[in-house]
Structure formats: C-alpha cells, structure tokens
Design an enzyme around this catalytic site. Structure first.
Site, PDB file in Angstrom:
ATOM      1  N   ARG A  89       1.143  -1.386   0.205  1.00 21.86           N
ATOM      2  CA  ARG A  89       0.247   0.334   0.203  1.00 21.86           C
ATOM      3  C   ARG A  89       1.268   1.492   0.414  1.00 21.86           C
ATOM      4  O   ARG A  89       0.584   2.553  -0.542  1.00 21.86           O
ATOM      5  CB  ARG A  89      -1.087  -0.013   0.805  1.00 21.86           C
ATOM      6  CG  ARG A  89      -2.493   0.800   1.061  1.00 21.86           C
ATOM      7  CD  ARG A  89      -3.279   1.321   2.047  1.00 21.86           C
ATOM      8  NE  ARG A  89      -2.120   0.919   3.897  1.00 21.86           N
ATOM      9  CZ  ARG A  89      -2.951   0.810   4.927  1.00 21.86           C
ATOM     10  NH1 ARG A  89      -4.818   0.372   4.109  1.00 21.86           N
ATOM     11  NH2 ARG A  89      -2.416   0.823   6.055  1.00 21.86           N
ATOM     12  N   LYS A 188      -2.403   7.483   1.186  1.00 20.94           N
ATOM     13  CA  LYS A 188      -2.560   7.553   2.827  1.00 20.94           C
ATOM     14  C   LYS A 188      -1.315   8.512   2.971  1.00 20.94           C
ATOM     15  O   LYS A 188      -0.334   8.461   3.063  1.00 20.94           O
ATOM     16  CB  LYS A 188      -2.075   6.302   3.653  1.00 20.94           C
ATOM     17  CG  LYS A 188      -3.430   5.306   4.125  1.00 20.94           C
ATOM     18  CD  LYS A 188      -2.708   4.642   5.097  1.00 20.94           C
ATOM     19  CE  LYS A 188      -1.745   4.688   6.309  1.00 20.94           C
ATOM     20  NZ  LYS A 188      -3.130   5.306   7.443  1.00 20.94           N
ATOM     21  N   GLU A 221     -15.956   6.378   6.976  1.00 22.31           N
ATOM     22  CA  GLU A 221     -15.302   6.036   7.559  1.00 22.31           C
ATOM     23  C   GLU A 221     -15.819   6.748   8.697  1.00 22.31           C
ATOM     24  O   GLU A 221     -16.048   8.070   8.873  1.00 22.31           O
ATOM     25  CB  GLU A 221     -14.233   5.940   7.359  1.00 22.31           C
ATOM     26  CG  GLU A 221     -12.850   6.805   6.695  1.00 22.31           C
ATOM     27  CD  GLU A 221     -11.807   6.296   5.767  1.00 22.31           C
ATOM     28  OE1 GLU A 221     -11.305   5.747   6.100  1.00 22.31           O
ATOM     29  OE2 GLU A 221     -10.998   7.792   5.412  1.00 22.31           O
TER      30      GLU A 221
END
Length: 329
Positions: A89, A188, A221
């Site tokens: 990721r 991220k 979220e």
C-alpha cells in the site's frame, strides 16, 4: 492487566472501568517516553538517531505541505503483522503521487525490522513515513531531489482497554470526508487535516470518535478507522468508492467473516443504518477492532458489544499471535 503507565493516544475518559469484560486489546502498552521506548532509536535515511536528535529540515516538503505518505504497522509477539500488505500500500500511495521511494521493498523490509530490533521491542507500533524531502519554499515537488524515509517504533495504544470492553461512543461530524476526486483517501498522505478537523469535532462533542460522511451523505469512515455494522447476522461496510480507506484490518475482517461463515458485503450506509444496527465496530491498524455502542445519542443494539463483534475480535487476536514476519531470526 496493569495499564496505569500506558500512553493512550485517544482516551476521552468518558467511560468508567467495568467488570463486564468482553475483549481486551491485543497488546498492552507500557511506554516510558514520547515513543514509549527508553533510549529510543529512530531511523532516518539509513541511520539511527536518539529520539532527542532525530530531526528533519524545516524545508522538508512533508512538513511544509504534507507532501509525503505513511503507514502505521503493528507487531505482536516478535512478528510484524501484515508487513507485505502495508508495504504494497505504501508503494501504491507513492506511485499515485509520483514519489519515488529511495530504496527497494526488500531493503525497506529490513529497515523496518532493524528499527524494531534497535528498540528491543516485541510488541508495539511502527510509523513508517516517506517525505518528498528538502526543497525550497515553493510548492513544486521537482525542487525536492531526495525523498526521506523515517521509521519510528513505539509502544502505544490508541484506546484504553476499557473501551474494548464497553465500546465507543461516536458522533456524526459536520466535516465531510474528502472527495476522492479532490484528494483520494486511498493515498495515505501526510496531509491528514481533513481527519484532524473531524477529530476536533469529536473532542468538542465529548465523543470517542467521529463518523464522517461523504458528499452524498453516506457513511465513509471515522477519523482513523473503517466502519462496520451488523444487521440480522450480516456484516456491512461502506465501499471504497464511498471514501473509505483500503484498510489492512478492514480486509482482514472480510477474511475472518469468510472463516466464520458470516455473510459480509460492501454497501452504502446511512446514519440511520448505524442507528438501527444490531452491532457496530471500527477497524484500524492502531485501533485493531473495537466495538461501538452508541451513535449520536442512540444506543446500538442493546448498548453493549455484540457476539459477532466479539467473535471477530477473538479471531483477529489469534491471527496476531500466530502470523507475521519474524523480527528476530
């Protein structure tokens, strides 16, 4: 379990201890300093520095513009949990923002493991960052010639153990989740201001977490976690397209549900769906899997962590004990 000296990151202290224990955190945190490690060693670009001497330039674009990426990774019982998935990721995030990580994935793996070894830890948390590096005060990333890699190993807990026993209280915040067309949550990045603003709203409301909606008004979220609800024995979670992060722990819940024979699916979720759910829980690397028992003043289910949540947490804890990349070989 003794936790009087534990460094807890998000602990609003809205719950009192109770004898009604359902689950406990997989790792007990016992820190002694900022990182929770006495004489901590922090990795910066191939070298280790003491915590007091670990510094970056004020001209690093990670600091100036949030131009960089990160991963939060857990290690349990001398094994780094899902390290390959986290690094994959990280590389995806880097590719998406045209950031070249200045080392191979194999070398990064060794750097992560060596950082944990240098700090003599068997259980804890790793923060892995790649910044754009030093540039000028201009925005243009081409001015940054040398990206920096920073690795911190710590012993922290996101929540006090009582929250795993009694569950969290959440509120819906006014701050909407960033639209993927503006800043895709799949990356991220070091720019977490969207989440920070939502976290501030939770603090001001006296809640443990904040539920973030997308532009369509559906649940995306929470500020640092993916959201799951359970209705009539079936698990639901928002799809990635709703603005949810591709969470590593989120994907593990899908694996566990398959093992346990529980139907799970991605679907758009509204606040109403959360209110009338039988159970609710959040997932994240730092938070692990943690129950939610109240949302916007409404009790979820019977107001206590539910059986499917408990089974999911129990299986997750088994996985953290049994699997992972060995640190000490």
């Amino acid at each position: 379990m003794k936790t009087s000296d534990a460094l807890v990151i998000d602990d609003p202290k809205t719950h009192e201890p109770t004898a009604e224990a359902v689950v406990e955190p997989a790792v007990e945190a016992r820190p002694h300093a900022t990182t929770g490690v006495k004489e901590a060693k922090i990795y910066i670009d191939g070298k280790f520095y003491t915590e007091a001497n670990a510094k970056i330039s004020v001209l690093d674009h990670g600091l100036l513009y949030g131009d960089g990426i990160f991963e939060g990774i857990r290690f349990y019982h001398g094994r780094v949990f899902r390290l390959e998935e986290h690094l994959a990721r990280l590389w995806d995030s880097a590719h998406s923002i045209c950031l070249e990580i200045p080392m191979s994935m194999r070398d990064m793996t060794e750097a992560v493991l060596e950082t944990v070894r240098q700090n003599h830890l068997r259980d804890g948390y790793i923060r892995l960052l790649v910044t754009r590096g030093i540039g000028n005060l201009g925005l243009n990333p081409t001015q940054c010639k040398y990206p920096s890699v920073i690795i911190i190993a710590a012993t922290i807990a996101l929540y006090h153990e009582n929250f795993y026993r009694k569950g969290l209280t959440i509120v819906t915040c006014a701050t909407r989740r960033s639209n993927p067309a503006a800043l895709n949550p799949a990356v991220k990045s070091l720019n977490y201001l969207n989440n920070v603003m939502a976290r501030i709203e939770a603090n001001l409301a006296g809640a443990d977490e904040a539920l973030m909606l997308n532009d369509a008004g559906n649940v995306a979220e929470c500020t640092a976690d993916n959201v799951f609800i359970i209705k009539r024995g079936q698990i639901f979670t928002p799809p990635i397209t709703a603005g949810a992060l591709r969470g590593i722990t989120r994907s593990i819940v899908f694996e566990i549900a398959s093992e346990l024979g529980i139907k799970i699916m991605e679907a758009d979720i509204t606040r109403h769906d959360v209110f009338v759910a039988d159970e609710c829980f959040l997932t994240g690397t730092a938070a692990e899997i943690i129950p939610v028992v109240k949302a916007d003043g409404r009790s979820i289910g019977n107001g206590k962590p539910g059986p499917i949540t408990a089974r999911t947490i129990a299986r997750f804890r088994e996985m953290t004990r049994e699997t992972g990349t060995p640190i000490f070989v």
